[in-house]
Design a protein around this motif. Structure first.
Motif, PDB file in Angstrom:
ATOM      1  N   LEU A 242      -3.169  -1.888   7.141  1.00  0.00           N
ATOM      2  CA  LEU A 242      -2.976  -1.884   5.692  1.00  0.00           C
ATOM      3  C   LEU A 242      -2.318  -3.177   5.220  1.00  0.00           C
ATOM      4  N   CYS A 243      -1.336  -3.641   5.972  1.00  0.00           N
ATOM      5  CA  CYS A 243      -0.645  -4.879   5.604  1.00  0.00           C
ATOM      6  C   CYS A 243      -1.575  -6.077   5.694  1.00  0.00           C
ATOM      7  N   LEU A 244      -2.369  -6.146   6.759  1.00  0.00           N
ATOM      8  CA  LEU A 244      -3.289  -7.267   6.925  1.00  0.00           C
ATOM      9  C   LEU A 244      -4.351  -7.274   5.828  1.00  0.00           C
ATOM     10  N   LEU A 245      -4.826  -6.089   5.445  1.00  0.00           N
ATOM     11  CA  LEU A 245      -5.853  -6.005   4.411  1.00  0.00           C
ATOM     12  C   LEU A 245      -5.286  -6.197   3.008  1.00  0.00           C
ATOM     13  N   SER A 246      -3.979  -6.007   2.834  1.00  0.00           N
ATOM     14  CA  SER A 246      -3.390  -6.118   1.497  1.00  0.00           C
ATOM     15  C   SER A 246      -3.462  -7.545   0.961  1.00  0.00           C
ATOM     16  N   ARG A 247      -3.786  -8.501   1.804  1.00  0.00           N
ATOM     17  CA  ARG A 247      -3.974  -9.871   1.329  1.00  0.00           C
ATOM     18  C   ARG A 247      -5.260  -9.991   0.515  1.00  0.00           C
ATOM     19  N   VAL A 248      -6.132  -8.973   0.621  1.00  0.00           N
ATOM     20  CA  VAL A 248      -7.397  -8.989  -0.127  1.00  0.00           C
ATOM     21  C   VAL A 248      -7.425  -7.894  -1.176  1.00  0.00           C
ATOM     22  N   GLU A 249      -7.033  -6.668  -0.789  1.00  0.00           N
ATOM     23  CA  GLU A 249      -7.111  -5.552  -1.739  1.00  0.00           C
ATOM     24  C   GLU A 249      -6.152  -4.446  -1.343  1.00  0.00           C
ATOM     25  N   TYR A 250      -5.563  -3.793  -2.330  1.00  0.00           N
ATOM     26  CA  TYR A 250      -4.786  -2.590  -2.109  1.00  0.00           C
ATOM     27  C   TYR A 250      -5.709  -1.382  -2.268  1.00  0.00           C
ATOM     28  N   PRO A 251      -5.582  -0.367  -1.403  1.00  0.00           N
ATOM     29  CA  PRO A 251      -6.476   0.786  -1.506  1.00  0.00           C
ATOM     30  C   PRO A 251      -5.975   1.819  -2.507  1.00  0.00           C
ATOM     31  N   GLU A 252      -6.860   2.723  -2.850  1.00  0.00           N
ATOM     32  CA  GLU A 252      -6.535   3.869  -3.698  1.00  0.00           C
ATOM     33  C   GLU A 252      -6.368   5.106  -2.832  1.00  0.00           C
ATOM     34  N   ASP A 253      -5.301   5.849  -3.042  1.00  0.00           N
ATOM     35  CA  ASP A 253      -5.061   7.087  -2.303  1.00  0.00           C
ATOM     36  C   ASP A 253      -5.973   8.178  -2.866  1.00  0.00           C
ATOM     37  N   ILE A 254      -6.922   8.656  -2.059  1.00  0.00           N
ATOM     38  CA  ILE A 254      -7.838   9.705  -2.505  1.00  0.00           C
ATOM     39  C   ILE A 254      -7.694  10.956  -1.642  1.00  0.00           C
ATOM     40  N   SER A 255      -6.516  11.140  -1.047  1.00  0.00           N
ATOM     41  CA  SER A 255      -6.266  12.307  -0.202  1.00  0.00           C
ATOM     42  C   SER A 255      -6.507  13.578  -0.998  1.00  0.00           C
ATOM     43  N   SER A 256      -7.132  14.545  -0.349  1.00  0.00           N
ATOM     44  CA  SER A 256      -7.496  15.787  -1.039  1.00  0.00           C
ATOM     45  C   SER A 256      -6.336  16.745  -1.192  1.00  0.00           C
ATOM     46  N   SER A 257      -5.233  16.494  -0.483  1.00  0.00           N
ATOM     47  CA  SER A 257      -4.075  17.376  -0.565  1.00  0.00           C
ATOM     48  C   SER A 257      -2.817  16.531  -0.400  1.00  0.00           C
ATOM     49  N   PRO A 258      -1.671  17.101  -0.723  1.00  0.00           N
ATOM     50  CA  PRO A 258      -0.418  16.351  -0.548  1.00  0.00           C
ATOM     51  C   PRO A 258       0.060  16.286   0.893  1.00  0.00           C
ATOM     52  N   ASP A 259      -0.717  16.827   1.826  1.00  0.00           N
ATOM     53  CA  ASP A 259      -0.324  16.840   3.234  1.00  0.00           C
ATOM     54  C   ASP A 259      -0.163  15.407   3.729  1.00  0.00           C
ATOM     55  N   ILE A 260       1.067  15.014   4.027  1.00  0.00           N
ATOM     56  CA  ILE A 260       1.328  13.634   4.413  1.00  0.00           C
ATOM     57  C   ILE A 260       0.823  13.313   5.811  1.00  0.00           C
ATOM     58  N   ALA A 261       0.425  14.330   6.575  1.00  0.00           N
ATOM     59  CA  ALA A 261      -0.084  14.082   7.918  1.00  0.00           C
ATOM     60  C   ALA A 261      -1.536  13.634   7.913  1.00  0.00           C
ATOM     61  N   PHE A 262      -2.224  13.842   6.795  1.00  0.00           N
ATOM     62  CA  PHE A 262      -3.635  13.470   6.712  1.00  0.00           C
ATOM     63  C   PHE A 262      -3.847  12.688   5.415  1.00  0.00           C
ATOM     64  N   LYS A 263      -3.914  11.373   5.549  1.00  0.00           N
ATOM     65  CA  LYS A 263      -4.070  10.497   4.392  1.00  0.00           C
ATOM     66  C   LYS A 263      -5.468   9.894   4.374  1.00  0.00           C
ATOM     67  N   VAL A 264      -5.977   9.677   3.165  1.00  0.00           N
ATOM     68  CA  VAL A 264      -7.281   9.043   2.990  1.00  0.00           C
ATOM     69  C   VAL A 264      -7.138   7.970   1.916  1.00  0.00           C
ATOM     70  N   TRP A 265      -7.544   6.750   2.243  1.00  0.00           N
ATOM     71  CA  TRP A 265      -7.506   5.646   1.294  1.00  0.00           C
ATOM     72  C   TRP A 265      -8.906   5.092   1.091  1.00  0.00           C
ATOM     73  N   ASN A 266      -9.149   4.618  -0.121  1.00  0.00           N
ATOM     74  CA  ASN A 266     -10.449   4.046  -0.470  1.00  0.00           C
ATOM     75  C   ASN A 266     -10.264   2.605  -0.950  1.00  0.00           C
ATOM     76  N   TYR A 267     -10.914   1.675  -0.267  1.00  0.00           N
ATOM     77  CA  TYR A 267     -10.982   0.293  -0.736  1.00  0.00           C
ATOM     78  C   TYR A 267     -12.203   0.214  -1.647  1.00  0.00           C
ATOM     79  N   THR A 268     -11.952   0.409  -2.932  1.00  0.00           N
ATOM     80  CA  THR A 268     -13.048   0.672  -3.857  1.00  0.00           C
ATOM     81  C   THR A 268     -14.011  -0.496  -3.989  1.00  0.00           C
ATOM     82  N   SER A 269     -13.535  -1.714  -3.857  1.00  0.00           N
ATOM     83  CA  SER A 269     -14.441  -2.860  -3.981  1.00  0.00           C
ATOM     84  C   SER A 269     -15.437  -2.922  -2.839  1.00  0.00           C
TER      85      SER A 269
END
Length: 500
Positions: A242-269
């Motif tokens: 995530l840190c290495l990619l943040s030099r190009v784009e920050y992702p959007e959190d699209i996790s389907s639930s608040p469960d912090i053990a299962f995260k989903v991010w979308n690099y929309t571009s």
């Protein structure tokens, strides 16, 4: 008759002056307003906290790893005390910010505690727990002066045998520019005085490993999805990515639930989906029952899938799994729905099974799940060594070294490499089965040798505020960010390029 100067003509002609002013306003102010509206700066937060893995004792077997310089210890059949949990509570993401930045990023000039304001509970603010800082500038990511490709005559190079060499270009992000660094990985925040641990790169024998290029990575995964499965060390790698990619784009959190053990991010571009799936034991597991005083152990069903992640992998193009450190706890094992034994449990009428019995069975089951349910590039990342010296994690052990080992040096007792041996054996067996299945590519990211040489890359005592009650809890398992673990993503990208 002499011609009047232009400004005199304008002064004498109000209509001309008004027209010229309108044209200048249109050419300057309007584009600036459009740029501001097109690129708003929105806060983005990360939520990836989870119960961190245990700090295993050093009372374990150390086997040599393809080198006579690694010493061998005899196993000690005594229980390993379970460390306290380390939960990290963080807020979720709320948006996406495309934010090009320049590379490399200089180290912050001041790393003392005076930079940070602490509350009465000694909790310090962090980029993880607040808005993401605005990009330092809007310049495109520059290409490193290091080579970006492995030459054709180097394609047979073994990426996993080599040496750490100085790299003055690093780091490529820092604790002020990356929002994904958790407190216990933020090695500069709590006063670490040295920065040399960030300034090395892995040099395989026979070739140069290209430094991670975030643009190249994102183009390669355009329209695809990637998942990481494992414990907090697996999450450590994700946060590096995530840190290495943040030099190009920050992702959007699209996790389907608040469960912090299962995260989903979308690099929309790029329409790239990144999954993080928590499964420290890889197989079906039940937690201890807090209402039952006799229930003090995790129960592992060694022949059953952990469907929380195995049910999702058919949606992925890339899968990276890893585990190991959690298997030093007292555990109870079930097979065929029956109690088969335990580890460090001392329960009546229960067979005491040897250390690593459970890990062998769990890894075999998880690899079978991949063989049966996945078509794409699957990578098993090998065991990440600990570097406690002077005692185990709970008896003052620390990792205070400030430079990598050379591979011809004698390395002190480190973590149990029997886990690594098991991974090699189970991977080879699964690799033979893989040949019968079309579409699946199973590969080994064998980073254990490289990471054995990096005792300087752990948070140690600088993963928390130094107070009397926690001063002995040194973290010699997780990796600083930025730090040696960034190399895992250098290797990941190169493996993806090779498969492509």
């Amino acid at each position: 008759m002499e011609l009047l100067p232009l400004f005199a003509a304008i002064q004498r002609t109000p209509r001309v002056a008004l027209t010229l002013s309108f044209v200048l306003f249109t050419l300057t102010i309007v584009p600036a307003l459009y740029s501001l509206l097109a690129n708003p700066t929105l806060p983005l937060l990360i939520s990836s906290s989870e119960t961190d893995g245990p700090f295993p004792s050093d009372h374990v077997h150390l086997s040599p790893l393809n080198s006579p310089s690694f010493r061998t210890l005899s196993p000690v059949n005594s229980p390993i005390p379970a460390p306290p949990y380390h939960t990290r509570h963080q807020k979720s993401s709320s948006g996406k910010i495309p934010s090009p930045n320049i590379s490399p990023i200089p180290v912050p000039p001041d790393h003392t505690l005076s930079r940070h304001q602490h509350s009465s509970s000694h909790q310090s603010s962090s980029p993880v727990n607040g808005p993401i800082p605005a990009p330092l500038n809007s310049s495109p990511v520059t290409t490193s002066t290091l080579r970006t490709q492995i030459r054709d005559d180097e394609q047979r190079c073994d990426l996993f045998k080599g040496e750490w060499i100085p790299n003055e270009e690093s780091p490529y992000y820092n604790n002020a520019t990356c929002w994904a660094i958790q407190e216990h990985q933020n090695c500069m925040k709590f006063g670490r005085p040295d920065t040399g641990f960030m300034r090395w790169r892995w040099k395989p024998d026979g070739c140069d490993l290209p430094i991670f290029d975030p643009n190249e990575f994102l183009e390669m995964v355009r329209g695809k999805s990637m998942g990481f499965v494992g414990d907090s060390i697996s999450r450590n790698q994700v946060q590096s990515l995530l840190c290495l990619l943040s030099r190009v784009e920050y992702p959007e959190d699209i996790s389907s639930s608040p469960d912090i053990a299962f995260k989903v991010w979308n690099y929309t571009s790029y329409n790239f989906i990144l999954h993080v799936m928590w499964s420290p034991y890889l197989v079906k597991t039940t937690k201890p029952d807090p209402t039952d005083a006799k229930s003090n152990f995790f129960s592992l069903y060694l022949d059953q899938y952990d469907t929380k992640w195995t049910s999702q992998i058919n949606q992925l193009d890339y899968l990276i799994i890893s585990s190991g450190h959690w298997f030093y706890r007292p555990l109870i094992f079930y097979e065929n729905e029956k109690l088969s034994g335990c580890q460090y449990c001392s329960l009546p009428n229960t067979t005491e099974l040897p250390l690593h019995y459970g890990y062998t069975k769990a890894l075999r089951t998880s690899l079978r799940a991949i063989l049966e349910n996945f078509t794409g590039l699957a990578i098993l990342r090998s065991f990440s060594p600990q570097h406690f010296e002077g005692g185990p994690w709970n008896k003052g052990g620390d990792c205070a070294r400030t430079r990598p080992y050379r591979r011809n040096e004698t390395i002190p007792e480190v973590s149990d490499l029997k886990i690594h041996d098991i991974q090699l054996e189970e991977f080879r067996a699964a690799e033979e089965e893989m040949e019968k299945k079309m579409g699946l590519r199973l590969r080994l990211m064998n980073t254990t040798q490289a990471m054995l040489l990096r005792p300087d890359g752990h948070p140690g005592r600088y993963g928390h505020l130094q107070t009397e009650e926690v001063s002995s809890r040194n973290d010699c398992i997780h990796w600083c960010l930025p730090g040696p673990i960034d190399t895992w993503n250098d290797i990941l990208l190169q493996m993806m390029k090779t498969e492509k």
